[in-house]
Design a protein around this motif. Structure first.
Motif, PDB file in Angstrom:
ATOM      1  N   GLY A 129       0.284  84.056 -36.422  1.00 49.86           N
ATOM      2  CA  GLY A 129      -0.687  83.768 -37.467  1.00 49.86           C
ATOM      3  C   GLY A 129      -1.943  84.597 -37.307  1.00 49.86           C
ATOM      4  N   ARG A 130      -2.832  84.496 -38.303  1.00 51.94           N
ATOM      5  CA  ARG A 130      -4.077  85.260 -38.269  1.00 51.94           C
ATOM      6  C   ARG A 130      -5.182  84.351 -37.741  1.00 51.94           C
ATOM      7  NH1 ARG A 130      -3.130  89.995 -40.898  1.00 51.94           N
ATOM      8  NH2 ARG A 130      -1.233  90.053 -42.144  1.00 51.94           N
ATOM      9  N   ASN A 131      -5.205  84.227 -36.436  1.00 50.59           N
ATOM     10  CA  ASN A 131      -6.128  83.320 -35.769  1.00 50.59           C
ATOM     11  C   ASN A 131      -7.064  84.106 -34.861  1.00 50.59           C
ATOM     12  OD1 ASN A 131      -4.843  80.733 -36.657  1.00 50.59           O
ATOM     13  ND2 ASN A 131      -3.108  81.607 -35.556  1.00 50.59           N
ATOM     14  N   PRO A 132      -8.164  83.484 -34.431  1.00 53.83           N
ATOM     15  CA  PRO A 132      -9.069  84.171 -33.501  1.00 53.83           C
ATOM     16  C   PRO A 132      -8.338  84.627 -32.242  1.00 53.83           C
ATOM     17  CG  PRO A 132     -10.084  82.172 -34.352  1.00 53.83           C
ATOM     18  CD  PRO A 132      -8.659  82.143 -34.803  1.00 53.83           C
ATOM     19  N   ILE A 133      -8.738  85.781 -31.727  1.00 51.81           N
ATOM     20  CA  ILE A 133      -8.114  86.366 -30.542  1.00 51.81           C
ATOM     21  C   ILE A 133      -9.019  86.121 -29.339  1.00 51.81           C
ATOM     22  CG2 ILE A 133      -7.186  88.460 -29.501  1.00 51.81           C
ATOM     23  CD1 ILE A 133      -5.696  87.622 -32.015  1.00 51.81           C
ATOM     24  N   TYR A 134      -8.438  85.554 -28.281  1.00 54.45           N
ATOM     25  CA  TYR A 134      -9.197  85.227 -27.076  1.00 54.45           C
ATOM     26  C   TYR A 134      -8.617  85.955 -25.863  1.00 54.45           C
ATOM     27  CZ  TYR A 134     -11.168  81.343 -29.750  1.00 54.45           C
ATOM     28  OH  TYR A 134     -11.806  80.584 -30.696  1.00 54.45           O
ATOM     29  N   VAL A 135      -9.470  86.198 -24.879  1.00 54.05           N
ATOM     30  CA  VAL A 135      -9.001  86.700 -23.591  1.00 54.05           C
ATOM     31  C   VAL A 135      -8.343  85.543 -22.857  1.00 54.05           C
ATOM     32  CG1 VAL A 135      -9.674  87.683 -21.369  1.00 54.05           C
ATOM     33  CG2 VAL A 135     -10.809  88.445 -23.471  1.00 54.05           C
ATOM     34  N   LYS A 136      -7.071  85.711 -22.511  1.00 58.34           N
ATOM     35  CA  LYS A 136      -6.350  84.642 -21.824  1.00 58.34           C
ATOM     36  C   LYS A 136      -6.586  84.712 -20.318  1.00 58.34           C
ATOM     37  CE  LYS A 136      -1.776  82.558 -21.245  1.00 58.34           C
ATOM     38  NZ  LYS A 136      -0.336  82.635 -21.600  1.00 58.34           N
ATOM     39  N   ASN A 137      -6.357  85.869 -19.737  1.00 56.01           N
ATOM     40  CA  ASN A 137      -6.544  86.051 -18.297  1.00 56.01           C
ATOM     41  C   ASN A 137      -7.121  87.431 -18.028  1.00 56.01           C
ATOM     42  OD1 ASN A 137      -5.478  83.602 -17.126  1.00 56.01           O
ATOM     43  ND2 ASN A 137      -3.437  84.311 -17.712  1.00 56.01           N
ATOM     44  N   VAL A 138      -7.971  87.527 -17.024  1.00 57.41           N
ATOM     45  CA  VAL A 138      -8.414  88.818 -16.499  1.00 57.41           C
ATOM     46  C   VAL A 138      -7.655  89.038 -15.199  1.00 57.41           C
ATOM     47  CG1 VAL A 138     -10.351  90.167 -15.620  1.00 57.41           C
ATOM     48  CG2 VAL A 138     -10.690  88.617 -17.559  1.00 57.41           C
ATOM     49  N   MET A 139      -6.883  90.106 -15.157  1.00 55.02           N
ATOM     50  CA  MET A 139      -6.000  90.344 -14.017  1.00 55.02           C
ATOM     51  C   MET A 139      -6.780  90.838 -12.802  1.00 55.02           C
ATOM     52  SD  MET A 139      -2.960  92.184 -16.197  1.00 55.02           S
ATOM     53  CE  MET A 139      -2.320  91.388 -17.688  1.00 55.02           C
ATOM     54  N   ASN A 140      -6.115  90.766 -11.648  1.00 53.19           N
ATOM     55  CA  ASN A 140      -6.761  91.166 -10.398  1.00 53.19           C
ATOM     56  C   ASN A 140      -6.979  92.668 -10.304  1.00 53.19           C
ATOM     57  OD1 ASN A 140      -6.866  88.519  -9.436  1.00 53.19           O
ATOM     58  ND2 ASN A 140      -4.817  88.647  -8.537  1.00 53.19           N
ATOM     59  N   LYS A 141      -6.217  93.426 -11.084  1.00 58.55           N
ATOM     60  CA  LYS A 141      -6.362  94.879 -11.090  1.00 58.55           C
ATOM     61  C   LYS A 141      -6.548  95.350 -12.527  1.00 58.55           C
ATOM     62  CE  LYS A 141      -3.479  95.703  -6.989  1.00 58.55           C
ATOM     63  NZ  LYS A 141      -2.288  96.412  -6.450  1.00 58.55           N
ATOM     64  N   GLY A 142      -7.304  96.420 -12.692  1.00 58.04           N
ATOM     65  CA  GLY A 142      -7.495  96.976 -14.024  1.00 58.04           C
ATOM     66  C   GLY A 142      -8.955  97.184 -14.349  1.00 58.04           C
ATOM     67  N   ALA A 143      -9.188  97.777 -15.516  1.00 55.17           N
ATOM     68  CA  ALA A 143     -10.547  98.140 -15.914  1.00 55.17           C
ATOM     69  C   ALA A 143     -11.445  96.921 -16.094  1.00 55.17           C
ATOM     70  CB  ALA A 143     -10.495  98.954 -17.208  1.00 55.17           C
ATOM     71  N   ALA A 144     -10.883  95.814 -16.610  1.00 54.97           N
ATOM     72  CA  ALA A 144     -11.709  94.642 -16.917  1.00 54.97           C
ATOM     73  C   ALA A 144     -12.330  94.044 -15.669  1.00 54.97           C
ATOM     74  CB  ALA A 144     -10.881  93.592 -17.657  1.00 54.97           C
ATOM     75  N   VAL A 145     -11.526  93.860 -14.619  1.00 54.73           N
ATOM     76  CA  VAL A 145     -12.069  93.259 -13.396  1.00 54.73           C
ATOM     77  C   VAL A 145     -13.022  94.226 -12.698  1.00 54.73           C
ATOM     78  CG1 VAL A 145     -10.224  94.007 -11.825  1.00 54.73           C
ATOM     79  CG2 VAL A 145     -11.455  91.875 -11.369  1.00 54.73           C
ATOM     80  N   GLU A 146     -12.765  95.527 -12.810  1.00 54.29           N
ATOM     81  CA  GLU A 146     -13.666  96.508 -12.205  1.00 54.29           C
ATOM     82  C   GLU A 146     -15.015  96.520 -12.922  1.00 54.29           C
ATOM     83  OE1 GLU A 146     -11.659 100.235 -12.214  1.00 54.29           O
ATOM     84  OE2 GLU A 146     -10.094  99.588 -10.811  1.00 54.29           O
ATOM     85  N   ASP A 147     -14.977  96.360 -14.251  1.00 56.64           N
ATOM     86  CA  ASP A 147     -16.224  96.328 -15.019  1.00 56.64           C
ATOM     87  C   ASP A 147     -16.993  95.031 -14.768  1.00 56.64           C
ATOM     88  OD1 ASP A 147     -17.878  97.430 -17.441  1.00 56.64           O
ATOM     89  OD2 ASP A 147     -17.421  95.353 -17.961  1.00 56.64           O
ATOM     90  N   GLY A 148     -16.255  93.912 -14.696  1.00 60.12           N
ATOM     91  CA  GLY A 148     -16.859  92.648 -14.297  1.00 60.12           C
ATOM     92  C   GLY A 148     -17.505  91.819 -15.387  1.00 60.12           C
ATOM     93  N   ARG A 149     -17.516  92.292 -16.629  1.00 57.86           N
ATOM     94  CA  ARG A 149     -18.223  91.553 -17.676  1.00 57.86           C
ATOM     95  C   ARG A 149     -17.318  90.654 -18.510  1.00 57.86           C
ATOM     96  NH1 ARG A 149     -21.457  96.366 -20.528  1.00 57.86           N
ATOM     97  NH2 ARG A 149     -19.552  97.475 -19.914  1.00 57.86           N
ATOM     98  N   LEU A 150     -16.070  91.013 -18.681  1.00 58.25           N
ATOM     99  CA  LEU A 150     -15.153  90.238 -19.515  1.00 58.25           C
ATOM    100  C   LEU A 150     -14.693  88.994 -18.766  1.00 58.25           C
ATOM    101  CD1 LEU A 150     -13.949  90.711 -22.374  1.00 58.25           C
ATOM    102  CD2 LEU A 150     -11.867  91.503 -21.241  1.00 58.25           C
TER     103      LEU A 150
END
Length: 210
Positions: free
Chosen positions: A16-37
């Motif tokens: 469906g066309r519903n709001p999109i949320y961050v489910k998990n921030v993984m232990n490796k990857g750009a998101a955890v390195e950046d630290g804000r998400l």
């Protein structure tokens, strides 16, 4: 989206066309390195393109189109963090002579801990814990909701932060403090089954004996 290092989910039907949320921030990857998400962030825009009206698959395709080594600009909306209580009601504390397993221990022997626990892929399974409502040995008054056991293989077990005998004070920003045990149990159930599944994680504030 291994390169970006996070997964996404929707409030309801993934098609469906519903709001999109961050489910998990993984232990490796750009998101955890950046630290804000953070888990539970609602993604509003990806590189200037609004996600309103997009399906989960469309959002995933947009994120996967980011080249390795490239930069992605995200605009997110975040719920306010639950406020850690400065003081609990005096009548909620337990006297030094009472068994500390049946309520909050004296103030100098406990700490407040805020936990963000990612749910399993099958979010409906919840935390994977059993809880108990403790009562005063003196007058039978309700003393709060405590973790009775942690189920092997569940979200709490895999995360490793929650402990047996932790007292639940806040769940996803909703206070359980000073509520009758039956009301607190119902509030806990609602918070974990609805808001928890939407966010992809459950945030707890617990009191823990030091």
């Amino acid at each position: 989206m291994d390169g970006l290092g996070f997964s996404v989910t929707t409030r309801d039907n993934p098609t469906g066309r519903n709001p999109i949320y961050v489910k998990n921030v993984m232990n490796k990857g750009a998101a955890v390195e950046d630290g804000r998400l953070k888990a539970g962030d609602r993604i509003m825009e990806v590189n200037g393109i609004e996600l309103t009206g997009k399906t989960q698959q469309e959002a995933v395709n947009m994120l996967r189109s980011i080249p390795i080594g490239g930069t992605v600009n995200l605009v997110v909306s975040r719920q306010d963090e639950p406020v850690l209580p400065r003081e609990l009601p005096e009548d909620y504390a337990v006297s030094d002579v009472e068994d500390p397993r049946h309520g909050l221990t004296p103030r100098k022997t406990r700490e407040y801990v805020t936990l963000e626990i990612p749910l399993n892929d099958t979010g409906s399974a919840g935390l994977g814990v059993s809880v108990k409502g403790n009562k005063s040995k003196v007058d039978g008054a309700d003393l709060g909701i405590f973790i009775k056991s942690i189920i092997n293989g569940g979200a709490a077990s895999k995360d490793g932060q929650l402990k047996v005998n932790d007292q639940l004070l806040y769940v996803n920003g909703e206070s359980l403090v000073a509520l009758p045990n039956n009301v607190a149990m119902e509030q806990l159930r609602k918070s974990m089954s609805t808001d928890g599944n939407m966010r992809g994680s459950i945030q707890l504030v617990v009191a823990r004996k030091i």
